[in-house]
Design a protein around this motif. Sequence first.
Motif, PDB file in Angstrom:
ATOM      1  N   LYS A 296      46.814  16.158  26.929  1.00  0.00           N
ATOM      2  CA  LYS A 296      46.356  17.019  25.829  1.00  0.00           C
ATOM      3  C   LYS A 296      45.005  17.662  26.137  1.00  0.00           C
ATOM      4  O   LYS A 296      44.665  18.697  25.568  1.00  0.00           O
ATOM      5  CB  LYS A 296      46.246  16.187  24.538  1.00  0.00           C
ATOM      6  CG  LYS A 296      45.899  17.005  23.291  1.00  0.00           C
ATOM      7  CD  LYS A 296      47.020  17.933  22.904  1.00  0.00           C
ATOM      8  CE  LYS A 296      46.783  18.584  21.547  1.00  0.00           C
ATOM      9  NZ  LYS A 296      45.592  19.435  21.504  1.00  0.00           N
ATOM     10  N   MET A 323      49.204  21.751  23.091  1.00  0.00           N
ATOM     11  CA  MET A 323      50.112  20.626  22.846  1.00  0.00           C
ATOM     12  C   MET A 323      50.098  19.737  24.081  1.00  0.00           C
ATOM     13  O   MET A 323      49.714  20.188  25.163  1.00  0.00           O
ATOM     14  CB  MET A 323      51.529  21.135  22.596  1.00  0.00           C
ATOM     15  CG  MET A 323      52.149  21.794  23.820  1.00  0.00           C
ATOM     16  SD  MET A 323      53.571  22.822  23.446  1.00  0.00           S
ATOM     17  CE  MET A 323      52.742  24.277  22.776  1.00  0.00           C
ATOM     18  N   PRO A 366      57.190  18.776  19.446  1.00  0.00           N
ATOM     19  CA  PRO A 366      56.404  19.769  18.718  1.00  0.00           C
ATOM     20  C   PRO A 366      57.263  20.517  17.711  1.00  0.00           C
ATOM     21  O   PRO A 366      58.490  20.588  17.844  1.00  0.00           O
ATOM     22  CB  PRO A 366      55.931  20.701  19.835  1.00  0.00           C
ATOM     23  CG  PRO A 366      56.970  20.576  20.904  1.00  0.00           C
ATOM     24  CD  PRO A 366      57.436  19.161  20.839  1.00  0.00           C
ATOM     25  N   PHE A 370      55.703  25.892  18.043  1.00  0.00           N
ATOM     26  CA  PHE A 370      54.772  25.477  19.098  1.00  0.00           C
ATOM     27  C   PHE A 370      55.488  24.970  20.349  1.00  0.00           C
ATOM     28  O   PHE A 370      54.852  24.469  21.256  1.00  0.00           O
ATOM     29  CB  PHE A 370      53.841  24.379  18.556  1.00  0.00           C
ATOM     30  CG  PHE A 370      53.052  24.818  17.364  1.00  0.00           C
ATOM     31  CD1 PHE A 370      51.946  25.641  17.501  1.00  0.00           C
ATOM     32  CD2 PHE A 370      53.435  24.414  16.084  1.00  0.00           C
ATOM     33  CE1 PHE A 370      51.231  26.045  16.395  1.00  0.00           C
ATOM     34  CE2 PHE A 370      52.712  24.818  14.975  1.00  0.00           C
ATOM     35  CZ  PHE A 370      51.606  25.636  15.121  1.00  0.00           C
TER      36      PHE A 370
END
Length: 432
Positions: A296, A323, A366, A370
């Motif tokens: 991340k 993400m 996600p 996204f």
Amino acid sequence: MPKPVLMRQMPQIAHVDVNCFYASAERAFDPSLEGRPLIVLSNNDGCAVTRSPEAKALGIRTGDPWFKLAPRAKEWGLVARSSNYELYGDISARVMELLGRHSAWLEVYSIDEAFLGVKGRPEELLALGRTMKAEVRRNVGVPVCVGIAPTKTLAKLCNKWAKNNASFGGVCHWEAVPAPVKESLLERLPVDEVWGIAGRLTRRLNALGIFTVLDLVRADPVVIRDKFSVVVMRTVLELRGIPCIPMEEERLGRDQLIFSRSFSTPVTTVDGMRQVLSIYGQQASARLAKHGLQAKVLTAFAATSPFRQHEQAYPSVCLSLPMPTADPLLLTKATHALLPHIRNGLKYAKAGLMLTDLRPTGNQSPLEPFENRHEERGIGPLLEDVSRRFGHGSIGLGHGGIKGGVDWSMKRGMQSPRYTTHWDELPLVKAA
């Protein structure tokens, strides 16, 4: 008639360590190196990182620079090899797979050592240690030593004794060593020989009159906790045979992944650094994918040589990715955030990436807006598959796929063949 009382066998820990791992891996495929002083060099053939016993006998120390050793290498009969990480990684995997046959409880601690959970009577455990030692030598070709004890700290200590005391024959079981011999060995070992004790901590222990391992064993754990930490107190308890450091069957849940290299030739332009970062981003992606992880947060950095006093620079950037991802496109694009901080003309000696906030792949899907279309298409696994089949550098994305002109990659002028992972480098055997 009363029933016989069955004594419960307490679990023990075996610590298996490959002797002089890099040097031993080189010798496994080149018998002419046996008995000769041998060193393996760090990145860019900089300094000695592994020394065979014969090289140690010459007074060569870890960290000695090769340019100082080279003039006397012929006189000493010293052989140097460039680091061959592909070979070492494959040899390590073979050793660990073989050890895993002897225990369902295996913790791979590093490239050359592992802990195993074992059970049995002292004579059975000694026999097991000798079996593992013999099988690794016969099937993989590298020598190992084995230490067996009730705790990890003691197991590592037993391994050290097995390695440095010929009377053990390469295998030492704590409970098979007579009490007077244990005390004598502990008294002769300085306290910094204990796993986790080094540097400033050693000096602080010395100030309390703790100079040997036996001194530390006899120390009051509560006093040690109050003056140092719970971690050091656990070490004292472990040395007394009380398990405090649990076995970890899986060590992939790491906190960070660092991908960093020094250059054999300085990178002096923004375009050159763009290519470096592109290649590193894709290689870091492959490393994440191999371990089933996503990142991340990405930090990219570069550095000039610390010895160039008048032109030093250490630019870095830290980005939170949209993400968690292991996608090579997203990671490569993120690394380029460092480029505005790179100055043309400066001689950058090193660059790297650090990936943090790591999570298992697929741990959290996600929301649809996204989703990353690149990961859906499997671009990362495709690149890794092509590279595995046709070699590194056979494919790449954008600037990471540019062929030619890459003169900054690590210098490995004395690298041995990658005997076990490349068809065109397999060893040849000729019958007499």
